[in-house]
Design a protein around this motif. Structure first.
Motif, PDB file in Angstrom:
ATOM      1  N   PRO A  59      15.654  25.789  10.649  1.00 14.49           N
ATOM      2  CA  PRO A  59      16.432  25.008  11.610  1.00 14.49           C
ATOM      3  C   PRO A  59      15.893  23.588  11.763  1.00 14.49           C
ATOM      4  CG  PRO A  59      15.680  27.086  12.585  1.00 14.49           C
ATOM      5  CD  PRO A  59      15.020  26.941  11.254  1.00 14.49           C
ATOM      6  N   ALA A  60      16.806  22.688  12.039  1.00 14.82           N
ATOM      7  CA  ALA A  60      16.439  21.307  12.358  1.00 14.82           C
ATOM      8  C   ALA A  60      16.271  21.217  13.866  1.00 14.82           C
ATOM      9  CB  ALA A  60      17.537  20.371  11.904  1.00 14.82           C
ATOM     10  N   ARG A  61      15.383  20.354  14.302  1.00 12.59           N
ATOM     11  CA  ARG A  61      15.167  20.162  15.737  1.00 12.59           C
ATOM     12  C   ARG A  61      15.281  18.682  16.043  1.00 12.59           C
ATOM     13  NH1 ARG A  61      10.494  23.258  18.437  1.00 12.59           N
ATOM     14  NH2 ARG A  61      12.164  24.795  18.438  1.00 12.59           N
ATOM     15  N   ALA A  62      16.051  18.371  17.060  1.00 15.38           N
ATOM     16  CA  ALA A  62      16.155  17.008  17.559  1.00 15.38           C
ATOM     17  C   ALA A  62      15.842  17.041  19.047  1.00 15.38           C
ATOM     18  CB  ALA A  62      17.546  16.444  17.311  1.00 15.38           C
ATOM     19  N   VAL A  63      15.115  16.040  19.513  1.00 16.10           N
ATOM     20  CA  VAL A  63      14.745  15.943  20.921  1.00 16.10           C
ATOM     21  C   VAL A  63      15.108  14.544  21.390  1.00 16.10           C
ATOM     22  CG1 VAL A  63      12.850  16.062  22.581  1.00 16.10           C
ATOM     23  CG2 VAL A  63      12.861  17.586  20.601  1.00 16.10           C
ATOM     24  N   ARG A  64      15.641  14.477  22.590  1.00 16.65           N
ATOM     25  CA  ARG A  64      16.073  13.187  23.121  1.00 16.65           C
ATOM     26  C   ARG A  64      15.956  13.213  24.637  1.00 16.65           C
ATOM     27  NH1 ARG A  64      20.629   9.576  21.119  1.00 16.65           N
ATOM     28  NH2 ARG A  64      20.901   8.156  22.840  1.00 16.65           N
ATOM     29  N   GLY A  65      15.653  12.081  25.200  1.00 17.38           N
ATOM     30  CA  GLY A  65      15.664  11.926  26.646  1.00 17.38           C
ATOM     31  C   GLY A  65      16.955  11.262  27.085  1.00 17.38           C
ATOM     32  N   MET A  66      17.395  11.596  28.280  1.00 15.74           N
ATOM     33  CA  MET A  66      18.575  10.960  28.874  1.00 15.74           C
ATOM     34  C   MET A  66      18.271  10.675  30.330  1.00 15.74           C
ATOM     35  SD  MET A  66      21.839  12.979  27.297  1.00 15.74           S
ATOM     36  CE  MET A  66      21.866  13.444  25.562  1.00 15.74           C
ATOM     37  N   SER A  67      18.897   9.639  30.854  1.00 14.11           N
ATOM     38  CA  SER A  67      18.626   9.252  32.239  1.00 14.11           C
ATOM     39  C   SER A  67      19.452  10.045  33.250  1.00 14.11           C
ATOM     40  CB  SER A  67      18.864   7.749  32.423  1.00 14.11           C
ATOM     41  OG  SER A  67      20.189   7.420  32.075  1.00 14.11           O
ATOM     42  N   ALA A  72      12.942  15.754  33.153  1.00 11.16           N
ATOM     43  CA  ALA A  72      11.947  14.818  32.632  1.00 11.16           C
ATOM     44  C   ALA A  72      11.213  14.188  33.809  1.00 11.16           C
ATOM     45  CB  ALA A  72      12.621  13.747  31.784  1.00 11.16           C
ATOM     46  N   ASP A  73       9.999  13.729  33.554  1.00 11.68           N
ATOM     47  CA  ASP A  73       9.192  13.126  34.614  1.00 11.68           C
ATOM     48  C   ASP A  73       9.886  11.937  35.265  1.00 11.68           C
ATOM     49  OD1 ASP A  73       7.190  14.976  34.175  1.00 11.68           O
ATOM     50  OD2 ASP A  73       6.068  13.672  32.818  1.00 11.68           O
ATOM     51  N   SER A  74      10.683  11.227  34.499  1.00 12.31           N
ATOM     52  CA  SER A  74      11.339  10.020  34.996  1.00 12.31           C
ATOM     53  C   SER A  74      12.556  10.313  35.868  1.00 12.31           C
ATOM     54  CB  SER A  74      11.767   9.159  33.804  1.00 12.31           C
ATOM     55  OG  SER A  74      12.702   9.885  33.020  1.00 12.31           O
ATOM     56  N   GLY A  75      12.872  11.579  36.079  1.00  6.83           N
ATOM     57  CA  GLY A  75      14.032  11.951  36.879  1.00  6.83           C
ATOM     58  C   GLY A  75      15.255  12.235  36.037  1.00  6.83           C
ATOM     59  N   GLY A  76      15.170  12.016  34.753  1.00  6.65           N
ATOM     60  CA  GLY A  76      16.270  12.303  33.850  1.00  6.65           C
ATOM     61  C   GLY A  76      16.123  13.685  33.240  1.00  6.65           C
ATOM     62  N   ALA A  77      16.519  13.779  31.974  1.00  9.52           N
ATOM     63  CA  ALA A  77      16.488  15.073  31.287  1.00  9.52           C
ATOM     64  C   ALA A  77      15.907  14.910  29.888  1.00  9.52           C
ATOM     65  CB  ALA A  77      17.891  15.641  31.191  1.00  9.52           C
ATOM     66  N   ARG A  78      15.295  15.994  29.422  1.00 10.67           N
ATOM     67  CA  ARG A  78      14.807  16.088  28.040  1.00 10.67           C
ATOM     68  C   ARG A  78      15.642  17.179  27.381  1.00 10.67           C
ATOM     69  NH1 ARG A  78      11.596  19.528  25.220  1.00 10.67           N
ATOM     70  NH2 ARG A  78      10.344  18.676  23.538  1.00 10.67           N
ATOM     71  N   ILE A  79      16.289  16.822  26.270  1.00 13.87           N
ATOM     72  CA  ILE A  79      17.178  17.748  25.589  1.00 13.87           C
ATOM     73  C   ILE A  79      16.607  18.089  24.232  1.00 13.87           C
ATOM     74  CG2 ILE A  79      19.522  18.103  24.703  1.00 13.87           C
ATOM     75  CD1 ILE A  79      18.865  15.354  27.170  1.00 13.87           C
ATOM     76  N   GLN A  80      16.567  19.376  23.934  1.00 10.17           N
ATOM     77  CA  GLN A  80      16.128  19.848  22.622  1.00 10.17           C
ATOM     78  C   GLN A  80      17.280  20.614  21.998  1.00 10.17           C
ATOM     79  OE1 GLN A  80      12.267  21.857  22.160  1.00 10.17           O
ATOM     80  NE2 GLN A  80      13.412  23.526  21.225  1.00 10.17           N
ATOM     81  N   LEU A  94      23.063  14.902  19.175  1.00  8.62           N
ATOM     82  CA  LEU A  94      22.497  14.455  20.453  1.00  8.62           C
ATOM     83  C   LEU A  94      22.966  13.052  20.817  1.00  8.62           C
ATOM     84  CD1 LEU A  94      18.881  15.900  20.686  1.00  8.62           C
ATOM     85  CD2 LEU A  94      21.009  16.740  21.675  1.00  8.62           C
ATOM     86  N   SER A  95      23.181  12.202  19.841  1.00  6.52           N
ATOM     87  CA  SER A  95      23.751  10.875  20.123  1.00  6.52           C
ATOM     88  C   SER A  95      25.166  11.020  20.678  1.00  6.52           C
ATOM     89  CB  SER A  95      23.776  10.014  18.857  1.00  6.52           C
ATOM     90  OG  SER A  95      22.470   9.699  18.455  1.00  6.52           O
ATOM     91  N   ASN A  96      25.936  11.916  20.072  1.00  9.36           N
ATOM     92  CA  ASN A  96      27.290  12.168  20.561  1.00  9.36           C
ATOM     93  C   ASN A  96      27.270  12.763  21.964  1.00  9.36           C
ATOM     94  OD1 ASN A  96      28.330  11.237  18.132  1.00  9.36           O
ATOM     95  ND2 ASN A  96      28.546  13.279  17.261  1.00  9.36           N
ATOM     96  N   LEU A  97      26.317  13.662  22.225  1.00  8.93           N
ATOM     97  CA  LEU A  97      26.190  14.242  23.560  1.00  8.93           C
ATOM     98  C   LEU A  97      25.847  13.158  24.581  1.00  8.93           C
ATOM     99  CD1 LEU A  97      26.163  16.576  25.565  1.00  8.93           C
ATOM    100  CD2 LEU A  97      23.806  17.070  24.832  1.00  8.93           C
TER     101      LEU A  97
END
Length: 111
Positions: free
Chosen positions: A2-10, A69-77, A97-100
């Motif tokens: 599997p591929a894994r991508a991780v991204r933060g969002m505000s 996430a610590d910044s009040g946003g979200a971490r998405i995996q 994840l960019s589309n999301l």
């Protein structure tokens, strides 16, 4: 593998998760083999902010986990598996994840 991508969002984790699992919005961010007919995710855990989509015959699957996430946003995996060994799942996971992120931004602007 599997591929894994991780991204933060505000956005808050619940907003990200609800956007990701909304069947009307999933077709805008999930990779083509998983879009299906607009059916909901095959597994959803609202408490864990985790959802899974299966690709049926194609062998594709995706699992998303949203955490605060610590910044009040979200971490998405996002873990994305291509059972056929075809397209590059790493690139598709990043694109998904960019589309999301775009869908979440649209959802926040809509109200």
């Amino acid at each position: 593998m599997p591929a894994r991508a991780v991204r933060g969002m505000s956005a808050p984790p619940e907003v990200v998760f609800n956007t990701a699992t909304d069947p009307a919005r999933a077709s805008a961010w999930l990779p083509e083999p998983l879009r299906g007919d607009g059916s909901p995710a095959t597994e959803i855990s609202n408490e864990e902010l985790r959802a899974r989509w299966g690709g049926d015959d194609a062998g594709w699957s995706a699992e998303i986990r949203v955490e605060p996430a610590d910044s009040g946003g979200a971490r998405i995996q996002l873990d994305l598996a291509d059972g056929s060994g075809g397209e590059a799942p790493d690139q598709l996971a990043d694109e998904a994840l960019s589309n999301l992120a775009r869908e979440v931004a649209d959802n926040l602007q809509a109200g």
